[in-house]
Design an enzyme around this catalytic site. Sequence first.
Site, PDB file in Angstrom:
ATOM      1  N   LYS A   1       0.826  -1.243  -0.041  1.00  0.00           N
ATOM      2  CA  LYS A   1      -0.083  -0.007  -0.013  1.00  0.00           C
ATOM      3  C   LYS A   1       0.909   1.305   0.048  1.00  0.00           C
ATOM      4  O   LYS A   1       0.338   2.209  -0.364  1.00  0.00           O
ATOM      5  CB  LYS A   1      -0.825   0.155   1.095  1.00  0.00           C
ATOM      6  CG  LYS A   1      -2.024  -0.822   1.229  1.00  0.00           C
ATOM      7  CD  LYS A   1      -3.218  -0.649   2.337  1.00  0.00           C
ATOM      8  CE  LYS A   1      -4.464  -1.222   2.177  1.00  0.00           C
ATOM      9  NZ  LYS A   1      -5.500  -1.178   3.240  1.00  0.00           N
TER      10      LYS A   1
ATOM     11  N   ASP B   1     -10.330   3.640   1.794  1.00  0.00           N
ATOM     12  CA  ASP B   1     -10.323   2.943   3.219  1.00  0.00           C
ATOM     13  C   ASP B   1     -11.220   3.881   4.253  1.00  0.00           C
ATOM     14  O   ASP B   1     -12.019   3.330   4.920  1.00  0.00           O
ATOM     15  CB  ASP B   1      -9.106   2.614   3.942  1.00  0.00           C
ATOM     16  CG  ASP B   1      -8.544   1.046   3.199  1.00  0.00           C
ATOM     17  OD1 ASP B   1      -9.526   0.293   2.911  1.00  0.00           O
ATOM     18  OD2 ASP B   1      -7.455   1.040   3.511  1.00  0.00           O
TER      19      ASP B   1
END
Length: 285
Positions: free
Chosen positions: A66, A102
């Site tokens: 990520k 997210d």
Amino acid sequence: MEKLFGLIGHPVGHSMSPLMHNDAFNQLGIDGHYHAFDIEEGDLKEAIAAFKVLNVSGFNVTIPHKVKVMEFLDEIDEEAKMIGAVNTVVNNNGRLIGYNTDGRGYLSSLLTVIQKPILESNVLVIGAGGASRAVVTAICDHGVKKLALTNRTLEKAKEIKNNYNNYNKCNNTSMDIVSLKEAEANIEVYDIIINTTSIGMSPNVEGIPIAVDHIKRNVVLSDLIYNPLKTRWLQLGEEKGAIIHNGVGMFAMQGALAFHKWTGIEPDTKRMMNKVITQLGGTSC
Ligand code: NAP
């Protein structure tokens, strides 16, 4: 021609993203396919270059890529920069643009369960890893009455606060750094308590991030973990009268936001959630 979408991570065998996205493509009659690619850390650069050559339309990024993936993208949106991680990439005519869905995914899910307006709520976030940064960014963007951040390693929580001092969208939300001991001693002041740590996640299901003995009634206990669907912490909180919220909604919503960025279409998020819940052996909502 069928469009290709995917996930890169290591490992990815356990991921429920292919199930969730392929079901949405089928349901919406979109000629697309989503595949999980197991990419080791040393192969990331080549994998991204290959995705460009193959004209992959979009992909998700999970642990451990990520942060590192940001080096290989053409553009990164402001929110993802603030979070310091990318979980969604869109291929815009050969330019790879990184986003992070997210935090927004989490917040949209949380807003479905809270009763007291979030702008009037005292919020405690436990944890200071990647998931915490995403949640704190979304909370800052939205605004709450007061935000407190705690973590086992308090220095990491302080680093988050320092970064957010320069984030103009956070100006309306005050953020305090508190030790776990202080947070526990004052637990009754919080309206929403969010666990962003991995404490309680399978297979170490016995741990709890903070004691719930003195929580206020109707507090929202929110756990980003979704395996198990009900952590021991959520179980204990429920016994004390808390409203409980697990991580399935966040998972489905972050996927739905990515899906929308790739296709321009809003998928059925409830159906996505139910796919995941059923896969985890739970009962559909
Ligand atoms: P991370 O960056 O590795 O951060 C882990 C956090 O947990 C840190 O704050 C760490 O504290 C704390 N921690 C871990 N073990 C601990 C222990 N034994 N005692 C006290 N604190 C401990 O991980 P992440 O990416 O933020 O993920 C955290 C959790 O969120 C995971 O359970 C993950 O599955 C979940 N998550 C869920 C979703 C969803 O869609 N629902 C999305 C992303 C993440 P220190 O800083 O002191 O090490």
